[in-house]
Design a protein around this motif. Sequence first.
Motif, mmCIF file in Angstrom:
data_model
loop_
_atom_site.group_PDB
_atom_site.id
_atom_site.type_symbol
_atom_site.label_atom_id
_atom_site.label_comp_id
_atom_site.label_asym_id
_atom_site.label_seq_id
_atom_site.Cartn_x
_atom_site.Cartn_y
_atom_site.Cartn_z
ATOM 1 N N ASP A 212 -7.558 -2.233 10.101
ATOM 2 C CA ASP A 212 -7.542 -3.318 9.122
ATOM 3 C C ASP A 212 -7.804 -2.809 7.708
ATOM 4 O O ASP A 212 -7.227 -3.316 6.736
ATOM 5 C CB ASP A 212 -8.575 -4.383 9.506
ATOM 6 C CG ASP A 212 -8.131 -5.230 10.689
ATOM 7 O OD1 ASP A 212 -6.914 -5.301 10.942
ATOM 8 O OD2 ASP A 212 -8.996 -5.814 11.358
ATOM 9 N N ARG A 216 -5.633 -3.492 4.332
ATOM 10 C CA ARG A 216 -6.230 -4.117 3.142
ATOM 11 C C ARG A 216 -6.157 -3.187 1.931
ATOM 12 O O ARG A 216 -5.778 -3.607 0.838
ATOM 13 C CB ARG A 216 -7.682 -4.508 3.412
ATOM 14 C CG ARG A 216 -7.857 -5.688 4.356
ATOM 15 C CD ARG A 216 -9.287 -6.245 4.287
ATOM 16 N NE ARG A 216 -10.266 -5.184 4.506
ATOM 17 C CZ ARG A 216 -10.751 -4.826 5.701
ATOM 18 N NH1 ARG A 216 -10.327 -5.464 6.782
ATOM 19 N NH2 ARG A 216 -11.629 -3.857 5.813
ATOM 20 N N HIS A 221 -3.158 -6.228 1.693
ATOM 21 C CA HIS A 221 -3.216 -7.442 2.501
ATOM 22 C C HIS A 221 -4.622 -8.044 2.438
ATOM 23 O O HIS A 221 -5.613 -7.308 2.504
ATOM 24 C CB HIS A 221 -2.883 -7.137 3.966
ATOM 25 C CG HIS A 221 -1.453 -6.757 4.186
ATOM 26 N ND1 HIS A 221 -0.859 -6.763 5.427
ATOM 27 C CD2 HIS A 221 -0.473 -6.370 3.321
ATOM 28 C CE1 HIS A 221 0.408 -6.390 5.311
ATOM 29 N NE2 HIS A 221 0.652 -6.134 4.052
#
Length: 303
Positions: A212, A216, A221
């Motif tokens: 993740d 990011r 994102h």
Amino acid sequence: MAHVGVVGAGVMGAGVAQNLAHSGHRVALVDNDPDAIEKALAGIETNCRMSRLLGGPEIDAEEVLARIDSGTDLSLLADAEVVIENITENWDLKRSLYLEMDAVVRPDAVFVANTSAIPITRLASLTGRPRQFVGVHFMNPVPMKPAVELIPGHHTSPAALERVRTLLISMGKKAIDVNDACGFVSNRVLMLTVNEAACLVYENVATAETVDEVFRSCFGHPMGPLETADLIGVDTILYSIEVLYEHFADSKYRPCPLLKHMTDAGLHGRKTGEGFYSYGPSAAAAAGPSVNGHRADRSLSAN
């Protein structure tokens, strides 16, 4: 304002009902699980009262709830002009439901399938009204998302499509037109991304946190794919990727074994308090239509 039936009182159904009622429409919320209805109404009340605190508009919770009739009997849908189905991505459940609804709902009403992946033409074939059948893929959380995918089936009439588009506009939604195909645009891409991200964890290439963080920090994102999976529901991700795999018979849609294991173990994400991340013992109790993914069970409320 329209009289709209909403079938399935899970997170998505509750969000749709809240959005409709806040927009001034009369809503009939139906689910075969009375506990799901009770939880949905409580969540709607909480969301309305918290709206201003979370940067949204001030919403009168009593006024919104007063526009919603609820119950377990499909006869509540008898006078609805539009019926929006929000149950889990399970073909057998949907087939049974549409056969029942087709016999109860008035002949000129439009059916709307809020589905993540199943083709609209296939669902419309379950009814005697394929010209009055439209797909709408709502995004979660429904009251906060400004756009939806609007999908006509092969037989959908222009009048039915415009009728649903008008309803969506009244709800404050931008309707993005997409042709009928399994997964449409959003989930055909998103489910592949989440599935492959889960494979990276399964193969010990990286932790969920690292996967993740790459999305990011490198791609900008706001959420990584596995945080998104926990928000939507790991079980819902699995059901959707299974639909894609079955439909296309393409190995690129083969579900990651980790998703199956987590679903069997009840690690469904925010709604159960643990998924790829841990959310603490109060997460599941606090989760509602504004923060959570789809319900995990296979009742009508599962979607």
